[in-house]
Design a protein around this motif. Structure first.
Motif, short mmCIF file in Angstrom:
data_model
loop_
_atom_site.label_atom_id
_atom_site.label_comp_id
_atom_site.label_asym_id
_atom_site.label_seq_id
_atom_site.Cartn_x
_atom_site.Cartn_y
_atom_site.Cartn_z
N SER B 16 -5.82 2.79 1.70
CA SER B 16 -4.70 3.05 2.59
C SER B 16 -3.64 3.86 1.85
CB SER B 16 -4.10 1.72 3.05
OG SER B 16 -3.38 1.15 1.98
N MET B 18 -0.77 2.92 1.15
CA MET B 18 -0.15 2.02 0.18
C MET B 18 -0.98 1.96 -1.11
SD MET B 18 2.58 0.13 0.06
CE MET B 18 2.42 -1.58 -0.43
N HIS B 19 -2.29 1.93 -0.98
CA HIS B 19 -3.15 1.88 -2.15
C HIS B 19 -3.00 3.16 -2.98
CE1 HIS B 19 -5.16 -1.32 0.12
NE2 HIS B 19 -5.66 -1.72 -1.03
N LEU B 21 -0.39 5.13 -3.19
CA LEU B 21 0.98 5.36 -3.71
C LEU B 21 1.01 5.06 -5.21
CD1 LEU B 21 3.65 6.13 -2.37
CD2 LEU B 21 4.15 3.71 -2.12
N LYS B 26 5.77 1.90 -6.18
CA LYS B 26 5.58 0.62 -5.47
C LYS B 26 6.34 -0.51 -6.16
CE LYS B 26 1.00 1.09 -5.14
NZ LYS B 26 -0.41 0.76 -4.91
N THR B 30 9.36 -2.65 -4.56
CA THR B 30 9.22 -4.09 -4.35
C THR B 30 10.41 -4.84 -4.94
OG1 THR B 30 6.84 -3.80 -4.52
CG2 THR B 30 7.66 -6.05 -4.60
N VAL B 58 4.81 -2.63 6.58
CA VAL B 58 4.15 -2.23 5.33
C VAL B 58 2.74 -2.80 5.28
CG1 VAL B 58 4.23 -2.41 2.83
CG2 VAL B 58 6.33 -2.02 4.11
N ALA B 62 -0.67 -0.77 4.85
CA ALA B 62 -1.60 -1.11 3.77
C ALA B 62 -2.93 -1.64 4.32
CB ALA B 62 -0.98 -2.14 2.85
N THR B 130 -2.44 -4.21 -3.18
CA THR B 130 -2.81 -2.80 -3.07
C THR B 130 -2.81 -2.09 -4.43
OG1 THR B 130 -0.50 -2.22 -2.70
CG2 THR B 130 -1.85 -2.62 -0.74
N ALA B 239 8.22 5.60 -0.81
CA ALA B 239 8.35 4.22 -1.28
C ALA B 239 9.78 3.72 -1.09
CB ALA B 239 7.94 4.13 -2.74
#
Lengths: 239, 257
Positions: B16, B18-19, B21, B26, B30, B58, B62, B130, B239
């Motif tokens: 995805s 997200m993976h 990025l 990330k 976070t 999100v 993801a 992710t 992000a």
């Protein structure tokens, strides 16, 4: 028997207080890094990495307390006995960072608090006890066992009291019980937890001291507080 | 041999956005999101709803199903025991509910811990779900975490499985010889095994160090090992969008409180 106050989650302590302890933790870890590098030089990464893996693995092992009840080690005092306070604090800090980042144990915003309690305060308390008791007690395996027991028990209690202090400063919710009462309860509960931690630490350290006394940092040299580099071992293994 | 730390159990492979990025973006997002959440006043209930919507969005990006998140979020339960104890322990005015006398301040405080800890945990789970462990360390490295710390973490994670396997074999050997401890005063065998585990870990460390020395180790990781996949400006802004919205919500909550 997981320490009740260990691994603080997000939101327990107010943000400014958590941020203050995060700054404190960063500062002390930087000092530990410098001292650890002085002691281990280019061996720091592999040696401290393996000791950290040991602390992590030791925390994963459950031991029986009563039928159906099991506990696990925090390991700060054990690491302080075996590799000295600086590398021990470093190893426990790395374990906590990895637990928060990779295993989602303990809140990211509470990482500074968790490092302060378990890696820094706990290890420092343990090492003070070690330094004092090893001067007073005879330098025998029994003396070492008593030192290890007392150091790890006191380190668990002091780490718990550090949480009480943090909660009092930034907990947000006032409790019905007074500071003295809360301190008493937390100290009592964690003294019980500390007995388990102490017993295991004592037997573990004595086992290591029987086979390789040169690897027990606390027994090294005349002055236990010295940070001289250990002689690298080039030969055999006990495997 | 319980304990919920199986090394790769929290990573959910995928491809995805997200993976893909960059890990440093990330990680920073976070942490920023978590700080925004914990800084929100507890009475601003709507703000926590907003954060939950963000987390849901999100998770959708993801492609992480809610059930996966919920099962893993259960690990927080022991850590938020305080949240359920506070209504009984806190001082101040009290309300009666279902025959229990609960503190108003304690109820709010318990809600505060439960909401913030859950949102922080969900954000952490989305990060580790992710991102591979190796990428997390690379991300820390690029965020200027001192190199010795990331090196220690690298070695720790690399040898953790080895040591866990070793301790598992020692335990099997112990049980095969009739050791069946049930009480704390029977832990001698367990603790002696722990001592043996330390000796093996330490001596393994010495051997690893010597092997590294023989291959030219000077205390520094070779440059270029993690040169690819550095976050671009576009990735940084993508992000940053999540913590930016969260920060806006937090500021609004502080202003209206």
């Amino acid at each position: 028997m997981d320490g009740l106050a260990l691994h603080i989650a997000d939101g327990v302590i107010e943000t400014p207080v958590a941020a203050g302890f995060a700054a404190l933790a960063v500062a002390v870890v930087v000092v530990c890094l410098a001292r650890g590098r002085r002691a281990l030089d280019d061996r720091l990464a592999p040696m401290a990495g393996l000791v950290a893996a040991f602390v992590f693995a030791a925390q994963m092992l459950n031991f029986p307390v009563l039928p159906g009840v099991s506990g696990h080690l925090v390991g700060g005092a054990l690491a302080a006995l075996l590799v000295g306070p600086w590398v021990a604090a470093l190893c426990v800090s790395v374990v906590l960072v990895v637990q928060a980042l990779v295993f989602a144990d303990g809140g990211l915003s509470a990482l500074g608090l968790n490092i302060t309690n378990m890696a820094l305060v706990g290890t420092a308390a343990a090492y003070l006890v070690i330094v004092v008791l090893l001067r007073v007690l005879p330098r025998t395996l029994a003396g070492l066992a008593v030192t290890a027991f007392a150091a790890s028990m006191i380190s668990v209690v002091v780490a718990a009291l550090a949480f009480v202090g943090e909660y009092w400063v930034g907990g947000g919710v006032e409790l019905r019980a007074g500071l003295g009462e809360v301190t008493g309860v937390m100290a009592g509960v964690h003294a019980l937890i500390g007995i388990g931690e102490g017993l295991i630490t004592a037997v573990t350290v004595v086992t290591v001291a029987r086979v390789r006394p040169d690897l027990v940092y606390a027994l090294r040299g005349a002055r236990p507080a010295s940070t001289t580099a250990p002689a690298p071992v080039t030969g055999g293994s006990v495997e | 041999m319980a304990g919920g730390h199986d090394a790769h159990v929290l990573y959910r492979p995928g491809s995805s956005p997200m993976h893909r990025l960059a890990p440093e973006a990330k990680l920073a997002a976070t942490v920023a999101f978590t700080v925004a959440v914990v800084s929100t006043p507890r009475e601003a209930f709507w703000a926590f709803g907003g954060y939950a919507v963000l987390v849901g969005l999100v998770a959708a990006v993801a492609r992480i199903p809610p059930g996966w998140l919920a099962r893993r979020a259960a690990i927080e339960l022991p850590f938020v025991a305080l949240a359920f104890a506070l209504p009984f322990l806190a001082a101040g005015p009290r309300v009666d509910w279902a025959g229990l006398s609960l503190s108003v301040d304690g109820l709010l405080g318990g809600w505060n811990i439960l909401a913030k800890a859950t949102l922080g945990l969900l954000a952490s789970l989305l990060l580790v779900g992710t991102t591979t462990v190796r990428d997390l360390i690379v991300g820390l490295d690029r965020l200027r975490c001192p190199a010795p710390l990331t090196q220690i973490a690298t070695f720790m994670l690399r040898y953790l499985d080895v040591l866990v396997g070793e301790s598992r074999r020692m335990r099997v050997a112990r049980l095969a010889r009739g050791d069946d401890p049930r009480f704390l005063w029977q832990v001698r065998g367990f603790a002696a095994g722990l001592g043996a585990l330390f000796l093996r870990a330490y001596e393994r460390g010495e051997r690893v160090w010597l092997a590294m020395r023989a291959r030219g180790w000077t205390g520094r990781m070779p440059a270029g090992l993690s040169a690819t996949g550095v976050a671009t400006a576009r990735q940084w802004s993508a992000a940053a969008s999540v913590p930016a919205v969260a920060a806006a919500v937090a500021i609004a909550a502080v202003v209206t409180a």
